[in-house]
Design a protein around this motif. Sequence first.
Motif, PDB file in Angstrom:
ATOM      1  N   VAL A  30       0.839  -1.197   0.000  1.00 43.16           N
ATOM      2  CA  VAL A  30       0.000   0.000   0.000  1.00 43.16           C
ATOM      3  C   VAL A  30       0.873   1.245   0.000  1.00 43.16           C
ATOM      4  O   VAL A  30       1.717   1.440   0.875  1.00 43.16           O
ATOM      5  CB  VAL A  30      -0.960   0.023   1.212  1.00 43.16           C
ATOM      6  CG1 VAL A  30      -1.764   1.319   1.229  1.00 43.16           C
ATOM      7  CG2 VAL A  30      -1.897  -1.171   1.161  1.00 43.16           C
ATOM      8  N   GLN A  31       0.677   2.057  -1.014  1.00 41.76           N
ATOM      9  CA  GLN A  31       1.361   3.341  -1.138  1.00 41.76           C
ATOM     10  C   GLN A  31       0.670   4.343  -0.227  1.00 41.76           C
ATOM     11  O   GLN A  31      -0.548   4.414  -0.186  1.00 41.76           O
ATOM     12  CB  GLN A  31       1.224   3.806  -2.596  1.00 41.76           C
ATOM     13  CG  GLN A  31       1.701   5.216  -2.875  1.00 41.76           C
ATOM     14  CD  GLN A  31       3.196   5.235  -3.061  1.00 41.76           C
ATOM     15  OE1 GLN A  31       3.715   4.585  -3.940  1.00 41.76           O
ATOM     16  NE2 GLN A  31       3.878   5.988  -2.217  1.00 41.76           N
ATOM     17  N   PHE A  32       1.470   5.093   0.534  1.00 47.26           N
ATOM     18  CA  PHE A  32       0.867   6.167   1.322  1.00 47.26           C
ATOM     19  C   PHE A  32       1.648   7.451   1.133  1.00 47.26           C
ATOM     20  O   PHE A  32       2.792   7.436   0.657  1.00 47.26           O
ATOM     21  CB  PHE A  32       0.771   5.786   2.808  1.00 47.26           C
ATOM     22  CG  PHE A  32       2.105   5.551   3.468  1.00 47.26           C
ATOM     23  CD1 PHE A  32       2.657   4.284   3.523  1.00 47.26           C
ATOM     24  CD2 PHE A  32       2.813   6.616   4.026  1.00 47.26           C
ATOM     25  CE1 PHE A  32       3.900   4.069   4.133  1.00 47.26           C
ATOM     26  CE2 PHE A  32       4.051   6.415   4.645  1.00 47.26           C
ATOM     27  CZ  PHE A  32       4.593   5.136   4.686  1.00 47.26           C
ATOM     28  N   ALA A  33       1.020   8.574   1.485  1.00 46.14           N
ATOM     29  CA  ALA A  33       1.681   9.881   1.442  1.00 46.14           C
ATOM     30  C   ALA A  33       1.226  10.645   2.668  1.00 46.14           C
ATOM     31  O   ALA A  33       0.081  10.506   3.114  1.00 46.14           O
ATOM     32  CB  ALA A  33       1.305  10.625   0.175  1.00 46.14           C
ATOM     33  N   ARG A  34       2.126  11.417   3.256  1.00 42.14           N
ATOM     34  CA  ARG A  34       1.745  12.174   4.458  1.00 42.14           C
ATOM     35  C   ARG A  34       2.500  13.503   4.450  1.00 42.14           C
ATOM     36  O   ARG A  34       3.679  13.550   4.107  1.00 42.14           O
ATOM     37  CB  ARG A  34       2.081  11.369   5.715  1.00 42.14           C
ATOM     38  CG  ARG A  34       1.493  11.952   6.993  1.00 42.14           C
ATOM     39  CD  ARG A  34       1.629  10.951   8.146  1.00 42.14           C
ATOM     40  NE  ARG A  34       1.079  11.500   9.372  1.00 42.14           N
ATOM     41  CZ  ARG A  34       1.739  12.325  10.189  1.00 42.14           C
ATOM     42  NH1 ARG A  34       2.971  12.690   9.904  1.00 42.14           N
ATOM     43  NH2 ARG A  34       1.156  12.785  11.286  1.00 42.14           N
ATOM     44  N   ASP A  35       1.805  14.583   4.800  1.00 42.15           N
ATOM     45  CA  ASP A  35       2.466  15.890   4.824  1.00 42.15           C
ATOM     46  C   ASP A  35       2.740  16.342   6.257  1.00 42.15           C
ATOM     47  O   ASP A  35       2.357  15.661   7.221  1.00 42.15           O
ATOM     48  CB  ASP A  35       1.664  16.937   4.021  1.00 42.15           C
ATOM     49  CG  ASP A  35       0.286  17.196   4.598  1.00 42.15           C
ATOM     50  OD1 ASP A  35       0.088  17.003   5.817  1.00 42.15           O
ATOM     51  OD2 ASP A  35      -0.615  17.603   3.831  1.00 42.15           O
ATOM     52  N   THR A  36       3.409  17.495   6.407  1.00 48.86           N
ATOM     53  CA  THR A  36       3.810  17.962   7.741  1.00 48.86           C
ATOM     54  C   THR A  36       2.601  18.351   8.594  1.00 48.86           C
ATOM     55  O   THR A  36       2.692  18.436   9.813  1.00 48.86           O
ATOM     56  CB  THR A  36       4.730  19.201   7.643  1.00 48.86           C
ATOM     57  OG1 THR A  36       4.101  20.169   6.805  1.00 48.86           O
ATOM     58  CG2 THR A  36       6.086  18.842   7.060  1.00 48.86           C
ATOM     59  N   LYS A  37       1.467  18.595   7.936  1.00 48.32           N
ATOM     60  CA  LYS A  37       0.267  18.981   8.677  1.00 48.32           C
ATOM     61  C   LYS A  37      -0.493  17.767   9.193  1.00 48.32           C
ATOM     62  O   LYS A  37      -1.523  17.896   9.848  1.00 48.32           O
ATOM     63  CB  LYS A  37      -0.624  19.836   7.780  1.00 48.32           C
ATOM     64  CG  LYS A  37       0.078  21.118   7.333  1.00 48.32           C
ATOM     65  CD  LYS A  37      -0.801  21.911   6.371  1.00 48.32           C
ATOM     66  CE  LYS A  37      -0.167  23.250   6.045  1.00 48.32           C
ATOM     67  NZ  LYS A  37       0.992  23.115   5.123  1.00 48.32           N
TER      68      LYS A  37
END
Lengths: 125, 453
Positions: free
Chosen positions: B209-216
């Motif tokens: 599973v590909q995930f992405a997460r930002d600083t917020k």
Amino acid sequence: MDVKTLTKLTKWMETTDLEEITWRSGDEKISLKLNNSPEHSHTIASTMEPVLSPSIGIFRFARPGKTNLLKEGSSMKSGQELGVVEVGKDFKSVTAPANGLLKIISIEDGKPVEYGQPLFFFEPK
Amino acid sequence: MFKKVLIANRGEIAVRVIRTLREMGISSVAVYSEADRSSLHVRLADEAVCIGPAMARESYLNIPAVISAAKLTGADAIHPGYGFLSENADFSAACLDNGIVFIGPSPKSIQQLGHKAEARKMAMETGVPVTPGTKGCVGKNFKTEAEKIGFPLMIKAAAGGGGKGIRIVREMARLEHEITMARAEAKAGFGNDEVYFEKYIALPRHIEVQFARDTKGHTLAFPERDCSIQRRHQKLVEETPSPVVGKKLREKLEEAAVKLANAANYVGVGTVEFLLDQQGNFYFMEVNTRLQVEHPVTEYITGFDLVREQLLAAAGASLSYTASHSVPYRGHAIEHRVNAEDFTRNFAPSVGRVEEWTLPGGHGVRVDTHVYAGYNLPIYYDSMLAKLIVWDQTRELAVAKSARALKEFTVKGIKTTIDAHQLIVADESFKAGKTDTGFMERLLNPAEPAKVA
């Protein structure tokens, strides 16, 4: 056409911009083409060899706090330090490849250099 | 947003990153070794710097040289691509120390999630299922421990890695003998005779599973990729979504990835790998803290540009979609890794000059590559020439598109795995979506009985 005329014609062609001529007389046809491609026309004879940068970084003629007075035409000993390339906290030494003359300095102090960039031209004795 | 980004990589991925940078109006700096002077990434970038000789250790893996290149060209961030320095915590830290943004997770996240035992611990703490096994190394009571896990099980060397130091035991009668052997081997191979048990999963599927997460703290999980078509642990074909994962299982997989990303306070894109057994249970395997080779299949079905999401996260901006954890998708995508290998000669590497290079095209066909006609293949790096990615409305149509595109793809001068891919897409069990990690072995050795548990 005899060999003498052909030689004359070729000599003359070399003095012009012509690369190819065709001469026709009755059934006789002669085409002349000069081998003018850059690979064939000139070979530069040189006894100099380049001294290449051992690393990417900033070139300095001397390590910090030291001086190194290099002059074009100076006589050098094999392994003598010509300068350093600063990469991070490291200094990579650039040295004379053999005993000989330093002919050309092609780098200035404090300039960025790439890996493999010619820094000096050297004539081994 | 960044003004200038250096790509600390080569090949197709460097080309891939340069393209997104150009679309975003960001200048690109390519770095290259002496062997890659004529590579496409050098020509496409706005600037290019030679950082060292052909050996990767002295160029693409040389941290001071890469950092120096970024400083000399005034790059404000470094994209590491995949492989090379992409999962190197020291490199991520060196960027930080030199005031350069590393486009990827922090050194701490890389260490936590990149370390197998640490990541497994974190998965257990966040409630993500892991392969059943002993908590630590086994002692004298190993028979009781083995009974708890059940057979078949794997004996793994605590100090082992990369598939080394593993023995499979199918019955209690063999256990004592095998554990003695495993200990002796571990002692000889790794200087440490400690071993532990893990359940052996027969014919698993490789699901990630590909995930992405930002600083917020916005976290996205993308539909699963199925990478079961492998040869010696090297992926050959990847597809999304998986033909065996339904809506309910997908939600569970995505939830597990989101939990892990949040627990690690992760910033950037990453991938959680799972094993899926024949009964539909999934077990956490590992986390890849970088962009992956197979990311384009996800881009095809969701419309996201994952490199752009990476840049947004690294620059401290929000991801482009924050409405929910899961993203909408459409259709089916398949990727084929085309390598310079001769599959008729046991995938022996092929080198030389590419005499002809005719790429497939048309609707739903994407090719990511750094190769062109006349390109001389350097011998120093991995053998991947191109990635062929196809999309269509259904899996059946996508498989047909793969077959069509592979037929168009013409390479002369070197041997490629295009033929192997044609065999795969023509295979009835592949067409039916019945694949597992033993697929390639069965396809290549049809006469022998499959070596299964």
